[in-house]
Design an enzyme around this catalytic site. Structure first.
Site, mmCIF file in Angstrom:
data_model
loop_
_atom_site.group_PDB
_atom_site.id
_atom_site.type_symbol
_atom_site.label_atom_id
_atom_site.label_comp_id
_atom_site.label_asym_id
_atom_site.label_seq_id
_atom_site.Cartn_x
_atom_site.Cartn_y
_atom_site.Cartn_z
ATOM 1 N N THR A 31 -5.540 0.695 -0.513
ATOM 2 C CA THR A 31 -4.282 0.150 0.752
ATOM 3 C C THR A 31 -3.200 1.467 0.165
ATOM 4 O OG1 THR A 31 -3.353 0.464 -2.140
ATOM 5 C CG2 THR A 31 -4.746 -1.449 -1.392
ATOM 6 N N GLU A 32 -1.658 1.435 0.936
ATOM 7 C CA GLU A 32 -1.257 2.670 0.849
ATOM 8 C C GLU A 32 -0.725 3.285 -0.513
ATOM 9 O OE1 GLU A 32 0.213 -0.020 2.141
ATOM 10 O OE2 GLU A 32 0.798 0.436 4.267
ATOM 11 N N TYR A 33 -1.030 2.886 -1.494
ATOM 12 C CA TYR A 33 -1.624 2.923 -3.143
ATOM 13 C C TYR A 33 -2.139 3.864 -2.937
ATOM 14 C CZ TYR A 33 3.583 2.316 -4.312
ATOM 15 O OH TYR A 33 4.853 1.655 -4.832
ATOM 16 N N GLU A 34 -3.065 3.591 -2.805
ATOM 17 C CA GLU A 34 -4.965 3.893 -3.638
ATOM 18 C C GLU A 34 -5.042 5.202 -2.731
ATOM 19 O OE1 GLU A 34 -7.839 0.804 -3.048
ATOM 20 O OE2 GLU A 34 -10.042 2.052 -3.143
ATOM 21 N N LYS A 43 7.361 -1.621 -20.202
ATOM 22 C CA LYS A 43 8.070 -2.078 -21.558
ATOM 23 C C LYS A 43 7.467 -3.101 -21.812
ATOM 24 C CE LYS A 43 12.677 -0.004 -21.168
ATOM 25 N NZ LYS A 43 14.028 0.306 -20.311
ATOM 26 N N ASP A 80 -4.212 2.697 -10.074
ATOM 27 C CA ASP A 80 -4.459 3.899 -10.839
ATOM 28 C C ASP A 80 -4.049 3.305 -12.201
ATOM 29 O OD1 ASP A 80 -2.378 4.152 -10.162
ATOM 30 O OD2 ASP A 80 -2.589 6.149 -10.155
ATOM 31 N N GLU A 137 5.084 -10.649 -0.652
ATOM 32 C CA GLU A 137 5.902 -9.601 -1.702
ATOM 33 C C GLU A 137 7.318 -10.027 -1.042
ATOM 34 O OE1 GLU A 137 5.466 -6.106 -1.842
ATOM 35 O OE2 GLU A 137 7.499 -6.777 -2.608
ATOM 36 N N ASP A 164 2.451 -3.733 -10.131
ATOM 37 C CA ASP A 164 4.399 -2.320 -11.064
ATOM 38 C C ASP A 164 4.138 -2.756 -12.174
ATOM 39 O OD1 ASP A 164 5.190 -1.845 -8.524
ATOM 40 O OD2 ASP A 164 6.686 -4.023 -8.615
#
Ligand code: SAM
Length: 214
Positions: free
Chosen positions: A194-197, A123, A155, A70, A119
């Site tokens: 995961t947290e985001y999932e 751009k 996602d 990380e 991430d």
């Protein structure tokens, strides 16, 4: 993911027994089995965020060594806190930008790579910073065992389409590919959220996943 900067997080990380000291990182190639004290396979997650995925994986698979990578101290701190509550011998952390990943592992030293909800860097001029870009695939190619695999979940459909387009020019191919992981019973077997999932699937977003190899 950038959490509020936590004062002293760098110092706390420097003192943590769960984190490989930054000053020693470039001495690590070829020594990871010694660091863990065994010959188990090595799986890494790049951009692990608060570390729920890798902590669960390490707990569920004690015969695999896991390394969570990380970039931000304030985020890594959360993963360290989880380890303090539930210490695991087969999990270590690195605070670094994954751009330098090939300086930290010897050729073929890594058995599997996970990228979760990386991430998007939307751009075009930032495409090289995307973790599934061809530039990063070239770095992974150096450290991953010849028959090793990389698993990526997101996602973000645009990022996923980009990641799929990068495969052929980079010399990789998909062994598995789904645009709706959570409705694919076979690929969901053993899936660790995961947290985001958890957050984005609860909002109804389909989760894309590929498993790739060279
Ligand atoms: N993987 C976690 C999840 O699925 O819940 C966190 C996802 S978050 C969107 C992406 C994480 O990757 C952030 O914590 C960010 O700091 C980290 N990251 C992004 N680029 C990185 C890089 N080049 N090297 C290391 N970490 C990186």
């Amino acid at each position: 993911m950038r959490l509020r900067n936590i004062t002293g997080s760098r110092e706390m990380i420097a003192e943590s027994a769960f984190v490989v000291p930054e000053a020693e990182l470039f001495d690590c190639p070829g020594t990871w089995h010694k660091i863990f004290g065994n010959d188990q396979p090595i799986h890494i997650e790049i951009g692990m965020g608060k570390g729920r995925f890798i902590h669960t994986m390490a707990k569920d698979h004690p015969r695999i060594n896991y390394i969570g990578i990380e970039k931000y101290s304030s985020v890594l701190l959360r993963a360290i806190q989880k380890m303090e509550e539930d210490e695991l011998p087969n999990l270590k952390f690195i605070r670094m930008d994954a751009e330098d990943i090939a300086k930290v592992f010897a050729p073929g030293e890594v058995d599997r790579i996970y990228l979760n909800f990386s991430d998007p860097w939307p751009k075009d001029r930032h495409a090289k910073r995307r973790l599934p870009s061809r530039e990063f695939l070239a770095r992974y190619d150096l450290i991953l065992r010849p028959d090793g695999q990389l698993e990526f979940k997101t996602d973000n459909r645009e990022l996923f389409d980009f990641a799929v387009e990068e495969l052929t020019p980079a010399g990789w191919h998909a062994r598995e590919l789904s645009y709706d992981l959570h409705h694919d019973q076979r690929l969901m077997e053993g899936n660790v959220m995961t947290e985001y999932e958890e957050k984005f699937s609860a909002m109804g977003n389909p989760i894309c996943k590929y498993i790739i190899c060279r």
